[in-house]
Design an enzyme around this catalytic site. Sequence first.
Site, PDB file in Angstrom:
ATOM      1  CB  CYS A 101      -0.895   0.102   1.202  1.00  0.00           C
ATOM      2  SG  CYS A 101      -2.079   1.239   1.287  1.00  0.00           S
ATOM      3  CG  HIS A 114      -6.834   1.944   2.837  1.00  0.00           C
ATOM      4  ND1 HIS A 114      -7.589   1.859   1.697  1.00  0.00           N
ATOM      5  CD2 HIS A 114      -5.560   1.877   2.066  1.00  0.00           C
ATOM      6  CE1 HIS A 114      -6.935   1.997   0.459  1.00  0.00           C
ATOM      7  NE2 HIS A 114      -5.591   2.287   0.839  1.00  0.00           N
ATOM      8  CE1 TYR A 170      -8.972   4.859   1.641  1.00  0.00           C
ATOM      9  CE2 TYR A 170      -6.675   5.657   1.914  1.00  0.00           C
ATOM     10  CZ  TYR A 170      -7.787   5.166   0.913  1.00  0.00           C
ATOM     11  OH  TYR A 170      -7.616   5.235  -0.450  1.00  0.00           O
TER      12      TYR A 170
END
Length: 448
Positions: free
Chosen positions: A172, A203, A258
């Site tokens: 990520c 996230h 997030y």
Amino acid sequence: MDQKLKVVTIGGGSSYTPELLEGFIKRYHELPIDELWLVDVKEGEEKLNIIYDLCQRMIAKAGVPMKVFKSLDRRAALQDASFVTTQLRVGQLQARELDERIPLSHGYLGQETNGAGGLFKGLRTIPVIFDIIKDVEEICPQAWVINFTNPAGMVTEAVYRHTNFKRFIGVCNIPIGMKMFIRDVLAMKEEDELSIDLFGLNHMVFIKDVWVNGESRFSELMDGVASGTMAAASVKNIFDLPFSEGLLRALNLLPCSYLLYYIKQKEMLAIEMGEYYKGGVRAQVVQKVEKELFDLYKDPELAVKPKALEQRGGAYYSDAACEVINAIYNDKQVEHYVNVPHHGQIDNIPADWSVEMTCILGRDGAKPHPRLTHFDEKVLGLIYTIKGFEIAASQAAVSGELNDVLLALNLSPLIHSDMDAEKLARDMLIAHQKWLPRFAGAIHAFDQ
């Protein structure tokens, strides 16, 4: 090493590919890739051709002896692969637009990696990743699969829960962005060594400590971010709202951007609904940016990655993937932030969970950093909730059962009504039916 180094990128027609190639060129002295194969599906052929031509120009300009190939035949491309990277989007950006619009039409957050949108992106993606893994197991079983297809946490959970494939690492760009932010705000020199204690789920990560040249500087970082003197790191695809000072000091953790979807749910929904009522969703912005990028990519004079790519929202994904490949190939035993099973190292979560955390990467893959053995209790409830959602989502992707979809939707803290969950499931299954063959029976039942 004697063996030819071959990398196969599935989703090779992606606008991110020039960044991936730039990363490989930059590291060629230690990661001497002989062949880079760009693979895509028929629907992506036009983009694949544009990307292939740009990659040829980039390689020629760089003067490295790397060969690049393009193919619509995945199985042929996988022959003798050393590494496989996956950066695909089932249904392309039109499907993402549905993931965002349909939940918003019911008054819920529309986002491509969490809530209803994230669930349906996972339902479309997981079976395709499983097909890729089957091909890898048969054709190039020694290859590592480095995945940066979202929702990366859900996909990693599904792979380790429902297949026997062990050479899979989820990557990520959020931790990379946080790391760059920390280097910047702490005014670190290039030679300074930075180590970050990062933990959570994809996230949904938190930083609990920051080490510069072996010395903790977390309190300085936290004071700066909490007081507002250091702007918190965000990404292009999330509205930049600050977390409250009280929350940050109470947590004594630095959350990724997030977390706004859970901690500022009311505000994020209000912003998204405002955009939606004006006719806009994030996917439209991305489609516009992507069109501009491909217009740039077509320029026969362009032979480098254009700066405009950083506006795409996933900047540094590809660079992160290059670093992971480099660490494995050269057995570097260095720190990275990836999605893998923790195999019981974390003492207060189930041993079979896949998590996103600081790991040490080398020839044998990713091992959780020995400093991290415990997830902070203050955020454990939220982590358990989202992991329950990911596990239910991966089960639904495997089963094709409507009830499994409903369970996943109702477990998400972004869905607030079981009746709405049924409406969302119906609308999204019908909208995405082309990409959800396992759900043909459930979709057919709606028409009865």
